[in-house]
Scaffold this motif. Structure first.
Motif, PDB file in Angstrom:
ATOM      1  N   VAL A 455       0.844  -1.189   0.000  1.00  0.00           N
ATOM      2  CA  VAL A 455       0.000   0.000   0.000  1.00  0.00           C
ATOM      3  C   VAL A 455       0.884   1.245   0.000  1.00  0.00           C
ATOM      4  CG1 VAL A 455      -1.570   1.364   1.416  1.00  0.00           C
ATOM      5  CG2 VAL A 455      -1.992  -1.069   1.115  1.00  0.00           C
ATOM      6  N   VAL A 456       0.602   2.173  -0.920  1.00  0.00           N
ATOM      7  CA  VAL A 456       1.273   3.470  -0.965  1.00  0.00           C
ATOM      8  C   VAL A 456       0.236   4.539  -0.652  1.00  0.00           C
ATOM      9  CG1 VAL A 456       2.577   5.114  -2.362  1.00  0.00           C
ATOM     10  CG2 VAL A 456       2.907   2.648  -2.706  1.00  0.00           C
ATOM     11  N   MET A 457       0.533   5.393   0.327  1.00  0.00           N
ATOM     12  CA  MET A 457      -0.421   6.400   0.805  1.00  0.00           C
ATOM     13  C   MET A 457       0.195   7.786   0.661  1.00  0.00           C
ATOM     14  SD  MET A 457      -1.345   4.243   4.277  1.00  0.00           S
ATOM     15  CE  MET A 457       0.399   3.802   4.476  1.00  0.00           C
ATOM     16  N   ILE A 458      -0.542   8.701   0.032  1.00  0.00           N
ATOM     17  CA  ILE A 458      -0.070  10.062  -0.197  1.00  0.00           C
ATOM     18  C   ILE A 458      -1.063  11.008   0.444  1.00  0.00           C
ATOM     19  CG2 ILE A 458       0.600  11.770  -1.919  1.00  0.00           C
ATOM     20  CD1 ILE A 458       0.952   9.358  -3.884  1.00  0.00           C
ATOM     21  N   GLY A 459      -0.666  11.659   1.550  1.00  0.00           N
ATOM     22  CA  GLY A 459      -1.610  12.481   2.294  1.00  0.00           C
ATOM     23  C   GLY A 459      -0.985  13.694   2.937  1.00  0.00           C
ATOM     24  N   PRO A 460      -0.857  14.802   2.214  1.00  0.00           N
ATOM     25  CA  PRO A 460      -0.349  16.029   2.828  1.00  0.00           C
ATOM     26  C   PRO A 460      -1.366  16.628   3.798  1.00  0.00           C
ATOM     27  CG  PRO A 460      -0.354  16.154   0.416  1.00  0.00           C
ATOM     28  CD  PRO A 460      -1.157  14.979   0.793  1.00  0.00           C
ATOM     29  N   GLY A 461      -0.880  17.334   4.810  1.00  0.00           N
ATOM     30  CA  GLY A 461      -1.761  18.020   5.745  1.00  0.00           C
ATOM     31  C   GLY A 461      -2.755  17.073   6.393  1.00  0.00           C
TER      32      GLY A 461
END
Length: 609
Positions: A455-461
């Motif tokens: 799983v790759v997760m991209i979550g700014p802020g």
């Protein structure tokens, strides 16, 4: 105690995925029935259960929905339940699950679809919209259809996707069951009457096609509404409410924990929590002062009488400037300059105004005379706000956690607030505060059914919120796949949300990689500065790790993005396309096709707002 996830050693990973997709959306009774049917087939010599035949296309109503935030799904489910109650054979399908080859055989079709951002379809409807708009779409002279478009009039491309589908179906030779419906954020005001009209026409058509119509057989189950939903929220007690950024941070972000005990509400990581807010009393006071109106004045509207201040605090939208309110206010004050912005040639200026102002700014900058009753009638109803859930029930039990960026800023010479974020920030954990909430399922934003997948997760802020839930879930279920998080914010020292939790997850092996981008710290990564390059964002970290990221995706990893749709999600998508070109040998065109394919597979999911 939470039951462990079942293991199916006799099934390979692909069949486990197919099984999970098969039962998606089924309620308890339907799951037990399916289990009994499967078990009966396993008994040697036992009589085989025969699946009930589905009605032919000419004898059924198909309801297809494309939904980003849940509104279109909710409307479609309600419409399908009404159809079943009326004895109509009906099937309900997400647009992403609709078998496109069957379109040529459809005879009665209802489409409920929202419009996102700058006139874009929801992620789960992209393939459906592209198929209909493309050269492979069949001629449809035998189809009768109706389209309900959902949108937000504060955006220039209001209901653009629904309008496109309505026009395209007519172009392909289909005839309308009902005129195109266009619903603003007060969805039910349009959706209710429109659904009744569309169902009445569909009932007439089905009875004419098959007078002895079979009993309704939904091919995809229409879920029963829970005890608490959008219209019947649960009053959740506040268990914790704490600031999770430093005192010197430019933005206030809070971690809020609510109790769901006794509610019957259930959620999964990836779902959202709907919060019914109240407008800040200080904002109501600003309105009353600017308009010189008495908050105690009783106002009757649509069979209800409340003091004006209560209408403004609990019932009306005060923080979102919309095209409709702008038009009403400009007309009331005969403001020629504002009315000019409503013309098509000034769309860019209008978008800038809507984005940079709240309605109260117009009250001050362009005063207009308002009577109390006319004001209540002109304002849109207050609607719930959706927050990505930041917890897994397997880890926290009957609680739900949120990550809330508090909207509180100075602009145009006055203080401004957000409705829901201010409401949540003021909800004290040591008092009797209650927050009206409901669960908004998000079937498109689920962890892989196969726990061995990476799983790759991209979550700014605050976009990191659902990934806190994902990591908790993967930890509690013992998922064998690797977890890689990309997180960005302004400053490492002030704005590193959940820093201790991520460091502990790395230490314990529940998080395998963590890449950071703090835009105001130059090229800072981790605790040490590595240079002074300005404004480093997550998309730059993606490009830096592009070779390995592409390898993960080629090996079957699932990719998730959460955050701002207008800027971040678009920039991340462009970075992913660049990575496919640089490390996958794609052309720019084939890179986009590759990403579209990942979206269609459900391996690239976005929770954007």
């Amino acid at each position: 105690m939470v039951a462990p996830e079942p293991e199916f050693p006799a099934l390979d990973a692909d069949r486990r995925v197919l099984l999970a997709r098969l039962v998606e959306g089924l309620g308890p009774a339907q799951l037990y029935a399916a289990a009994a049917w499967i078990a009966a087939r396993a008994e040697p010599g036992a009589p085989r259960l025969r699946a009930e035949a589905a009605p032919a296309a000419a004898e059924r109503l198909t309801v297809v929905y494309g939904s980003q935030t849940g509104n279109a799904r909710r409307v479609a489910e309600r419409l399908a339940r009404r159809a079943e109650a009326a004895g109509l054979p009906v099937r309900l399908l997400r647009a992403g699950a609709y078998p496109q080859r069957e379109l040529a055989q459809e005879r009665q079709l209802v489409v409920v679809v929202s419009t996102q951002g700058e006139g874009e379809p929801p992620d789960d409807a992209r393939g459906f919209v592209e198929f209909l708009a493309g050269r492979r779409a069949p001629k449809l002279p035998g189809l009768r259809y109706a389209v309900l478009a959902l949108g937000d009039s504060s955006y220039p491309q209001f209901c653009a996707v629904g309008r496109l589908l309505d026009a395209r179906l007519a172009e392909l030779g289909a005839s309308r069951l009902a005129p195109l419906g266009e619903a603003d954020v007060d969805v039910e005001a349009v959706a209710g009457p429109w659904s009744e009209q569309a169902l009445a026409r569909a009932r007439e058509a089905l009875q004419a096609a098959a007078p002895a119509a079979v009993r309704a057989v939904p091919l995809h189950a229409v879920p029963a509404p829970p005890a608490h939903d959008r219209d019947r929220p649960f009053a959740a007690a506040v268990l914790a409410n704490q600031r999770i950024v430093s005192r010197d941070s430019a933005r206030e972000v809070r971690h809020v924990e609510l109790s769901l005990e006794g509610s019957g509400l259930r959620y999964e990581p990836g779902d959202a929590l709907g919060v019914w807010p109240r407008n800040p009393p200080a904002l109501v006071a600003q309105w009353l002062e600017a308009l010189r109106l008495d908050g105690d004045e009783p106002v009757a509207w649509q069979g209800r009488t409340l003091p004006l201040a209560q209408w403004l605090e609990r019932e009306r939208e005060l923080t979102r400037l919309t095209r409709g309110w702008l038009a009403a206010h400009a007309s009331a004050g005969r403001h020629v300059g504002l009315l000019r912005l409503l013309r098509p040639e000034h769309a860019a200026e209008l978008a800038a105004l809507l984005d940079g102002h709240q309605p109260v700014d117009l009250l001050r900058l362009h005063p207009s005379p308002w009577e109390a009753e006319a004001l209540v009638a002109a304002l849109r109803p207050l609607t719930p706000r959706l927050y990505s859930i930041a917890s897994s029930p397997k880890a926290v039990g009957e609680e739900v956690h949120l990550t809330v960026a508090v909207v509180d800023y100075e602009a145009h010479g006055a203080r401004h607030w957000g409705a829901a974020s201010s409401f949540l920030a003021a909800a004290a954990a040591d008092g009797d505060a209650r927050v009206p909430v409901f669960v908004e399922p998000n079937e498109r934003f689920r962890l892989p059914a196969d726990p061995a997948r990476d799983v790759v997760m991209i979550g700014p802020g605050t976009g990191v919120a659902p990934f806190r839930a994902f990591v908790q879930e993967r930890r509690e279920t013992g998922a064998r796949g690797r977890n890689w998080l990309f997180f960005g914010n302004r400053h490492f020292a002030q704005d590193f949300l959940y820093q201790v939790e991520w460091q502990e997850a790395l230490k314990q092996g529940h998080l395998h990689r963590l890449d950071l981008a703090f835009s105001r710290d130059g090229a800072r990564t981790g605790a040490q500065a590595a240079g002074s390059a300005p404004r480093t964002y997550v998309q730059q970290r993606l490009r830096e790790q592009g070779r390995e990221l592409y390898a993960w995706l080629q090996d079957g990893a699932h990719l998730y993005v959460c955050g701002d749709a207008a800027r971040m999600a678009r920039d991340v998508h462009a970075a992913l396309a660049d990575i496919a070109v640089a490390h996958g040998g794609h052309t720019p065109e084939s890179a986009q096709a590759w990403l579209d394919d990942l979206l269609q597979q459900g391996r690239y999911a976005r929770d954007v707002y």
